[in-house]
Design an enzyme around this catalytic site. Structure first.
Site, short mmCIF file in Angstrom:
data_model
loop_
_atom_site.label_atom_id
_atom_site.label_comp_id
_atom_site.label_asym_id
_atom_site.label_seq_id
_atom_site.Cartn_x
_atom_site.Cartn_y
_atom_site.Cartn_z
N ASP A 1 -9.63 4.35 -2.68
CA ASP A 1 -8.25 5.12 -3.67
C ASP A 1 -8.85 5.60 -4.67
O ASP A 1 -10.02 5.62 -4.68
CB ASP A 1 -7.34 4.26 -4.01
CG ASP A 1 -7.45 2.86 -4.96
OD1 ASP A 1 -9.22 2.73 -5.18
OD2 ASP A 1 -6.98 1.76 -4.91
N GLU B 1 0.90 -1.48 -0.21
CA GLU B 1 0.08 -0.11 -0.34
C GLU B 1 1.32 1.24 0.08
O GLU B 1 0.64 1.97 -0.79
CB GLU B 1 -0.92 0.11 1.11
CG GLU B 1 -1.58 -0.60 1.07
CD GLU B 1 -2.93 -1.03 0.09
OE1 GLU B 1 -3.22 0.54 -0.48
OE2 GLU B 1 -3.90 -1.66 -0.56
N TYR C 1 -6.48 6.85 4.58
CA TYR C 1 -6.59 5.57 3.37
C TYR C 1 -5.44 4.88 3.83
O TYR C 1 -6.33 3.41 3.62
CB TYR C 1 -6.31 6.42 1.97
CG TYR C 1 -6.17 4.95 1.06
CD1 TYR C 1 -7.34 4.80 0.65
CD2 TYR C 1 -4.65 4.08 0.70
CE1 TYR C 1 -7.22 3.08 -0.42
CE2 TYR C 1 -4.50 3.22 -0.06
CZ TYR C 1 -5.28 2.74 -0.92
OH TYR C 1 -5.67 1.95 -1.31
#
Length: 354
Positions: free
Chosen positions: A152, A51, A134
Protein backbone atom coordinates in the site's frame (compact mmCIF):
# COMPACT_ATOMS: atom_id res chain seq x y z
CA UNK A 1 27.44 6.93 -7.43
CA UNK A 2 23.97 8.30 -8.15
CA UNK A 3 21.45 8.36 -5.30
CA UNK A 4 19.17 5.88 -7.05
CA UNK A 5 22.04 3.37 -7.24
CA UNK A 6 22.59 3.43 -3.48
CA UNK A 7 20.52 0.34 -2.75
CA UNK A 8 20.29 -0.88 0.83
CA UNK A 9 21.21 -4.47 1.74
CA UNK A 10 18.47 -7.04 1.21
CA UNK A 11 16.24 -7.67 4.18
CA UNK A 12 17.67 -10.68 5.96
CA UNK A 13 16.09 -12.75 8.73
CA UNK A 14 17.56 -10.39 11.30
CA UNK A 15 15.86 -7.30 9.85
CA UNK A 16 12.52 -9.10 9.48
CA UNK A 17 12.88 -10.24 13.09
CA UNK A 18 13.59 -6.65 14.15
CA UNK A 19 10.43 -5.50 12.38
CA UNK A 20 8.32 -8.18 14.07
CA UNK A 21 9.84 -7.39 17.45
CA UNK A 22 9.03 -3.73 16.92
CA UNK A 23 5.49 -4.64 15.86
CA UNK A 24 4.96 -6.80 18.93
CA UNK A 25 5.62 -3.72 21.08
CA UNK A 26 4.08 -0.99 18.91
CA UNK A 27 1.21 -2.47 16.88
CA UNK A 28 -1.66 -0.04 16.39
CA UNK A 29 -4.92 -0.90 18.17
CA UNK A 30 -7.38 -1.20 15.28
CA UNK A 31 -10.93 -2.62 15.49
CA UNK A 32 -10.36 -5.12 12.67
CA UNK A 33 -6.98 -6.35 13.86
CA UNK A 34 -5.98 -9.30 16.07
CA UNK A 35 -3.14 -8.05 18.32
CA UNK A 36 0.23 -9.80 17.96
CA UNK A 37 0.51 -12.75 20.32
CA UNK A 38 -3.27 -13.21 20.55
CA UNK A 39 -4.35 -16.81 19.92
CA UNK A 40 -7.57 -15.71 18.20
CA UNK A 41 -7.64 -16.42 14.46
CA UNK A 42 -8.28 -13.38 12.22
CA UNK A 43 -11.77 -13.24 10.70
CA UNK A 44 -11.39 -13.00 6.89
CA UNK A 45 -14.70 -11.11 6.71
CA UNK A 46 -13.47 -8.34 9.01
CA UNK A 47 -10.08 -8.21 7.27
CA UNK A 48 -11.76 -7.97 3.85
CA UNK A 49 -14.26 -5.33 5.01
CA UNK A 50 -11.53 -3.18 6.53
CA UNK A 51 -9.30 -3.43 3.47
CA UNK A 52 -12.13 -2.39 1.13
CA UNK A 53 -13.03 0.54 3.38
CA UNK A 54 -9.40 1.64 3.70
CA UNK A 55 -8.85 1.95 -0.05
CA UNK A 56 -7.96 5.63 -0.61
CA UNK A 57 -9.39 6.43 2.84
CA UNK A 58 -7.73 7.09 6.20
CA UNK A 59 -7.92 4.84 9.25
CA UNK A 60 -9.52 7.68 11.24
CA UNK A 61 -12.33 8.03 8.68
CA UNK A 62 -12.98 4.29 8.50
CA UNK A 63 -13.21 3.30 12.18
CA UNK A 64 -16.78 4.45 12.83
CA UNK A 65 -18.02 2.98 9.54
CA UNK A 66 -16.39 -0.35 10.37
CA UNK A 67 -18.03 -0.44 13.80
CA UNK A 68 -21.46 0.34 12.31
CA UNK A 69 -21.16 -2.21 9.52
CA UNK A 70 -20.00 -5.04 11.77
CA UNK A 71 -22.64 -4.23 14.40
CA UNK A 72 -25.41 -4.26 11.79
CA UNK A 73 -23.99 -7.09 9.64
CA UNK A 74 -21.71 -9.27 11.82
CA UNK A 75 -21.02 -11.88 9.13
CA UNK A 76 -20.58 -11.96 5.39
CA UNK A 77 -23.90 -13.84 5.15
CA UNK A 78 -25.63 -11.00 7.00
CA UNK A 79 -24.16 -8.46 4.61
CA UNK A 80 -25.08 -10.57 1.59
CA UNK A 81 -28.73 -10.60 2.73
CA UNK A 82 -28.86 -6.83 3.27
CA UNK A 83 -30.88 -4.50 1.06
CA UNK A 84 -28.80 -2.50 -1.39
CA UNK A 85 -30.22 0.82 -0.19
CA UNK A 86 -29.40 0.04 3.45
CA UNK A 87 -25.77 -0.72 2.62
CA UNK A 88 -25.39 2.32 0.39
CA UNK A 89 -26.93 4.47 3.11
CA UNK A 90 -24.47 3.21 5.73
CA UNK A 91 -21.61 3.82 3.29
CA UNK A 92 -22.70 7.41 2.56
CA UNK A 93 -19.92 9.89 3.24
CA UNK A 94 -17.09 7.38 2.89
CA UNK A 95 -16.72 8.09 -0.84
CA UNK A 96 -15.64 5.98 -3.81
CA UNK A 97 -19.08 4.41 -3.93
CA UNK A 98 -18.17 1.68 -6.41
CA UNK A 99 -16.53 0.04 -3.42
CA UNK A 100 -19.91 -0.31 -1.70
CA UNK A 101 -21.51 -1.82 -4.80
CA UNK A 102 -18.64 -4.29 -5.14
CA UNK A 103 -18.86 -5.00 -1.42
CA UNK A 104 -22.39 -6.31 -1.88
CA UNK A 105 -21.50 -8.26 -5.02
CA UNK A 106 -18.55 -9.89 -3.29
CA UNK A 107 -20.50 -10.74 -0.12
CA UNK A 108 -23.21 -12.42 -2.19
CA UNK A 109 -20.72 -14.47 -4.20
CA UNK A 110 -18.99 -15.62 -1.01
CA UNK A 111 -22.31 -16.48 0.63
CA UNK A 112 -23.87 -18.19 -2.38
CA UNK A 113 -20.92 -19.80 -4.17
CA UNK A 114 -18.40 -20.39 -1.36
CA UNK A 115 -20.71 -21.41 1.48
CA UNK A 116 -19.93 -18.20 3.35
CA UNK A 117 -16.17 -18.87 3.43
CA UNK A 118 -13.58 -16.63 1.75
CA UNK A 119 -11.04 -18.45 -0.46
CA UNK A 120 -7.80 -18.82 1.48
CA UNK A 121 -5.42 -18.22 -1.41
CA UNK A 122 -4.34 -15.15 -3.38
CA UNK A 123 -5.55 -16.63 -6.69
CA UNK A 124 -8.87 -17.68 -5.17
CA UNK A 125 -9.47 -14.23 -3.69
CA UNK A 126 -8.77 -12.59 -7.05
CA UNK A 127 -11.83 -14.34 -8.50
CA UNK A 128 -14.15 -12.37 -6.22
CA UNK A 129 -15.84 -9.11 -7.36
CA UNK A 130 -14.03 -5.95 -6.35
CA UNK A 131 -10.88 -7.72 -5.10
CA UNK A 132 -7.72 -6.71 -6.95
CA UNK A 133 -4.06 -7.66 -6.43
CA UNK A 134 -3.47 -5.47 -3.37
CA UNK A 135 -6.64 -6.52 -1.52
CA UNK A 136 -6.09 -10.20 -2.37
CA UNK A 137 -2.53 -10.01 -1.05
CA UNK A 138 -3.61 -8.21 2.14
CA UNK A 139 -6.40 -10.67 2.96
CA UNK A 140 -4.21 -13.65 2.08
CA UNK A 141 -1.40 -12.42 4.33
CA UNK A 142 -3.37 -11.02 7.26
CA UNK A 143 -6.28 -13.47 7.42
CA UNK A 144 -4.52 -16.63 6.25
CA UNK A 145 -0.84 -15.87 7.03
CA UNK A 146 0.30 -16.45 3.44
CA UNK A 147 3.64 -14.87 2.43
CA UNK A 148 2.10 -12.50 -0.13
CA UNK A 149 3.42 -9.07 -1.05
CA UNK A 150 1.29 -6.33 0.50
CA UNK A 151 2.09 -2.97 -1.08
CA UNK A 152 0.00 0.00 0.00
CA UNK A 153 1.09 3.64 0.12
CA UNK A 154 2.78 3.20 3.50
CA UNK A 155 4.78 0.19 2.32
CA UNK A 156 5.76 1.98 -0.90
CA UNK A 157 7.17 4.84 1.17
CA UNK A 158 9.14 2.50 3.44
CA UNK A 159 10.56 0.59 0.47
CA UNK A 160 11.46 3.77 -1.44
CA UNK A 161 13.34 5.14 1.56
CA UNK A 162 14.96 1.91 2.73
CA UNK A 163 16.39 1.37 -0.77
CA UNK A 164 16.75 5.08 -1.61
CA UNK A 165 14.77 4.68 -4.83
CA UNK A 166 14.33 8.00 -6.65
CA UNK A 167 12.25 6.80 -9.59
CA UNK A 168 8.96 8.71 -9.20
CA UNK A 169 5.63 7.03 -8.59
CA UNK A 170 3.73 5.52 -10.26
CA UNK A 171 6.61 4.34 -12.50
CA UNK A 172 8.45 3.04 -9.42
CA UNK A 173 5.66 0.64 -8.39
CA UNK A 174 7.11 -2.52 -10.05
CA UNK A 175 10.51 -1.88 -8.49
CA UNK A 176 9.00 -1.22 -5.07
CA UNK A 177 6.86 -4.35 -5.37
CA UNK A 178 9.95 -6.39 -6.21
CA UNK A 179 11.73 -5.00 -3.14
CA UNK A 180 8.76 -5.78 -0.91
CA UNK A 181 8.48 -9.30 -2.33
CA UNK A 182 12.12 -10.09 -1.57
CA UNK A 183 11.73 -8.78 1.95
CA UNK A 184 8.56 -10.67 2.94
CA UNK A 185 9.42 -13.46 5.40
CA UNK A 186 7.92 -16.94 5.44
CA UNK A 187 7.27 -16.75 9.17
CA UNK A 188 4.45 -14.50 10.42
CA UNK A 189 3.97 -12.79 7.04
CA UNK A 190 0.61 -11.35 8.13
CA UNK A 191 2.13 -9.65 11.16
CA UNK A 192 5.09 -8.56 9.08
CA UNK A 193 2.83 -6.93 6.45
CA UNK A 194 0.99 -5.03 9.17
CA UNK A 195 4.30 -4.09 10.80
CA UNK A 196 5.55 -2.38 7.65
CA UNK A 197 2.21 -0.62 7.17
CA UNK A 198 2.30 0.56 10.78
CA UNK A 199 5.89 1.74 10.38
CA UNK A 200 4.86 3.88 7.41
CA UNK A 201 1.79 5.21 9.21
CA UNK A 202 3.48 6.14 12.49
CA UNK A 203 7.25 6.63 11.98
CA UNK A 204 8.17 6.64 8.28
CA UNK A 205 5.50 9.27 7.65
CA UNK A 206 5.17 11.40 4.49
CA UNK A 207 6.46 14.51 6.24
CA UNK A 208 9.13 14.69 8.94
CA UNK A 209 9.87 10.96 9.29
CA UNK A 210 11.02 10.04 12.80
CA UNK A 211 14.21 8.33 11.65
CA UNK A 212 15.76 8.48 15.12
CA UNK A 213 13.33 5.92 16.55
CA UNK A 214 12.89 3.78 13.42
CA UNK A 215 13.84 0.09 13.82
CA UNK A 216 15.35 0.23 10.30
CA UNK A 217 17.39 3.39 10.81
CA UNK A 218 20.83 1.76 10.59
CA UNK A 219 20.49 -0.05 7.22
CA UNK A 220 18.16 2.57 5.65
CA UNK A 221 19.89 3.89 2.52
CA UNK A 222 17.85 7.11 2.35
CA UNK A 223 18.70 7.98 5.96
CA UNK A 224 22.38 7.45 5.16
CA UNK A 225 22.09 9.62 2.06
CA UNK A 226 20.00 12.29 3.79
CA UNK A 227 17.19 11.93 1.26
CA UNK A 228 14.45 10.32 3.37
CA UNK A 229 12.23 13.40 3.58
CA UNK A 230 12.11 13.81 -0.23
CA UNK A 231 11.06 10.22 -0.97
CA UNK A 232 9.10 8.73 -2.53
CA UNK A 233 9.09 11.08 -5.49
CA UNK A 234 5.90 11.44 -7.50
CA UNK A 235 5.17 12.45 -11.06
CA UNK A 236 3.28 15.79 -10.99
CA UNK A 237 -0.45 15.42 -11.54
CA UNK A 238 -2.32 17.27 -14.25
CA UNK A 239 -4.53 20.16 -13.05
CA UNK A 240 -8.10 19.08 -12.33
CA UNK A 241 -10.83 20.56 -14.53
CA UNK A 242 -13.91 22.21 -13.03
CA UNK A 243 -17.43 21.04 -13.84
CA UNK A 244 -20.71 22.76 -13.07
CA UNK A 245 -24.27 21.67 -12.52
CA UNK A 246 -27.60 22.49 -10.89
CA UNK A 247 -29.42 20.43 -8.27
CA UNK A 248 -33.00 20.85 -7.12
CA UNK A 249 -34.27 20.44 -3.57
CA UNK A 250 -38.06 20.08 -3.59
CA UNK A 251 -39.99 19.67 -0.36
CA UNK A 252 -43.69 18.95 -0.07
CA UNK A 253 -45.95 20.62 2.49
CA UNK A 254 -46.01 17.35 4.49
CA UNK A 255 -42.19 17.40 4.79
CA UNK A 256 -41.40 14.81 2.12
CA UNK A 257 -38.27 15.39 0.01
CA UNK A 258 -37.81 14.66 -3.69
CA UNK A 259 -34.91 12.24 -4.16
CA UNK A 260 -33.57 9.97 -6.85
CA UNK A 261 -31.26 6.98 -6.75
CA UNK A 262 -28.42 7.39 -9.20
CA UNK A 263 -27.71 4.63 -11.77
CA UNK A 264 -25.45 1.85 -10.49
CA UNK A 265 -22.75 2.69 -13.00
CA UNK A 266 -20.94 6.00 -12.87
CA UNK A 267 -20.03 8.53 -10.22
CA UNK A 268 -22.04 8.18 -6.97
CA UNK A 269 -23.59 5.07 -8.52
CA UNK A 270 -26.39 3.55 -6.48
CA UNK A 271 -26.53 6.47 -4.03
CA UNK A 272 -29.48 8.66 -3.14
CA UNK A 273 -29.27 12.25 -4.26
CA UNK A 274 -31.12 15.35 -5.39
CA UNK A 275 -32.38 15.47 -8.98
CA UNK A 276 -30.34 17.72 -11.19
CA UNK A 277 -28.56 18.42 -14.43
CA UNK A 278 -25.57 16.66 -15.91
CA UNK A 279 -22.21 18.05 -14.86
CA UNK A 280 -20.23 19.79 -17.56
CA UNK A 281 -18.38 22.96 -18.47
CA UNK A 282 -21.64 24.92 -18.23
CA UNK A 283 -24.56 24.36 -15.82
CA UNK A 284 -27.78 23.47 -17.68
CA UNK A 285 -31.30 23.84 -16.27
CA UNK A 286 -33.05 20.49 -15.70
CA UNK A 287 -35.84 20.99 -13.12
CA UNK A 288 -37.58 17.74 -12.07
CA UNK A 289 -40.97 19.48 -11.82
CA UNK A 290 -42.63 22.83 -12.39
CA UNK A 291 -42.24 25.05 -9.33
CA UNK A 292 -41.18 28.49 -8.19
CA UNK A 293 -37.52 27.65 -7.74
CA UNK A 294 -35.40 29.88 -5.52
CA UNK A 295 -31.64 29.91 -5.94
CA UNK A 296 -29.75 29.60 -2.66
CA UNK A 297 -27.19 32.38 -2.12
CA UNK A 298 -24.17 30.03 -1.92
CA UNK A 299 -22.87 27.20 -4.08
CA UNK A 300 -21.81 23.66 -3.26
CA UNK A 301 -18.16 23.02 -3.96
CA UNK A 302 -16.74 19.51 -3.91
CA UNK A 303 -13.63 17.82 -5.24
CA UNK A 304 -13.63 14.33 -6.73
CA UNK A 305 -10.58 12.34 -7.77
CA UNK A 306 -10.46 13.75 -11.28
CA UNK A 307 -12.32 17.08 -11.17
CA UNK A 308 -13.69 19.93 -9.06
CA UNK A 309 -17.46 20.40 -8.96
CA UNK A 310 -19.49 23.58 -8.43
CA UNK A 311 -23.24 23.14 -7.98
CA UNK A 312 -25.93 25.79 -7.99
CA UNK A 313 -28.70 24.83 -5.56
CA UNK A 314 -32.35 25.60 -6.25
CA UNK A 315 -35.10 25.06 -3.67
CA UNK A 316 -38.89 24.94 -3.95
CA UNK A 317 -41.79 24.25 -1.58
CA UNK A 318 -44.46 22.26 -3.44
CA UNK A 319 -47.92 20.87 -2.76
CA UNK A 320 -48.60 17.35 -1.52
CA UNK A 321 -50.17 16.33 -4.84
CA UNK A 322 -47.15 17.34 -6.93
CA UNK A 323 -45.98 14.71 -9.41
CA UNK A 324 -42.29 14.92 -10.42
CA UNK A 325 -40.98 13.90 -13.85
CA UNK A 326 -37.92 12.32 -12.22
CA UNK A 327 -37.22 10.89 -8.80
CA UNK A 328 -39.74 10.15 -6.04
CA UNK A 329 -40.74 11.76 -2.76
CA UNK A 330 -39.46 10.22 0.47
CA UNK A 331 -41.52 10.89 3.57
CA UNK A 332 -40.03 12.94 6.38
CA UNK A 333 -39.87 9.76 8.49
CA UNK A 334 -37.93 7.88 5.80
CA UNK A 335 -35.51 10.65 4.89
CA UNK A 336 -32.12 10.58 6.62
CA UNK A 337 -29.59 13.23 5.53
CA UNK A 338 -26.86 10.80 6.63
CA UNK A 339 -27.86 8.48 3.76
CA UNK A 340 -26.73 11.11 1.25
CA UNK A 341 -23.21 11.14 -0.20
CA UNK A 342 -21.09 14.05 0.96
CA UNK A 343 -21.68 16.33 -2.03
CA UNK A 344 -25.46 15.92 -1.74
CA UNK A 345 -25.40 16.39 2.02
CA UNK A 346 -23.52 19.66 1.49
CA UNK A 347 -26.51 20.89 -0.50
CA UNK A 348 -28.90 19.89 2.29
CA UNK A 349 -26.72 21.60 4.87
CA UNK A 350 -26.64 24.70 2.69
CA UNK A 351 -30.46 24.74 2.56
CA UNK A 352 -30.70 24.03 6.28
CA UNK A 353 -28.46 26.96 7.10
CA UNK A 354 -30.06 29.38 4.67
Amino acid sequence: MRDEEMIAPEFGPGIAADMLQWYDRNARDLPWRIPPGDTQVPDPYRVWLSEVMLQQTTVAAVKDYFHRFTARWPTVADLAAAEDGAVMGEWAGLGYYARARNLLKCARVVAQEHNGQFPDSYDGLLTLPGIGPYTAAAISAIAFDRPETVLDGNVERVMARFHNIHTPLPAAKPKLHDCATKQTPQQRPGDYAQAVMDLGATICTPKSPACGICPLREPCAARQAGTASELPKKTPKKPKPTRRGIIYLARRSDGAWLLERRPDKGLLGGMLGWPGSDWGEVAVEAPPLNADWVTLPAEVRHTFTHFHLILTVRYAQVGNETTPNQGAFATAADFRPSDLPTVMRKAFDLWHGA
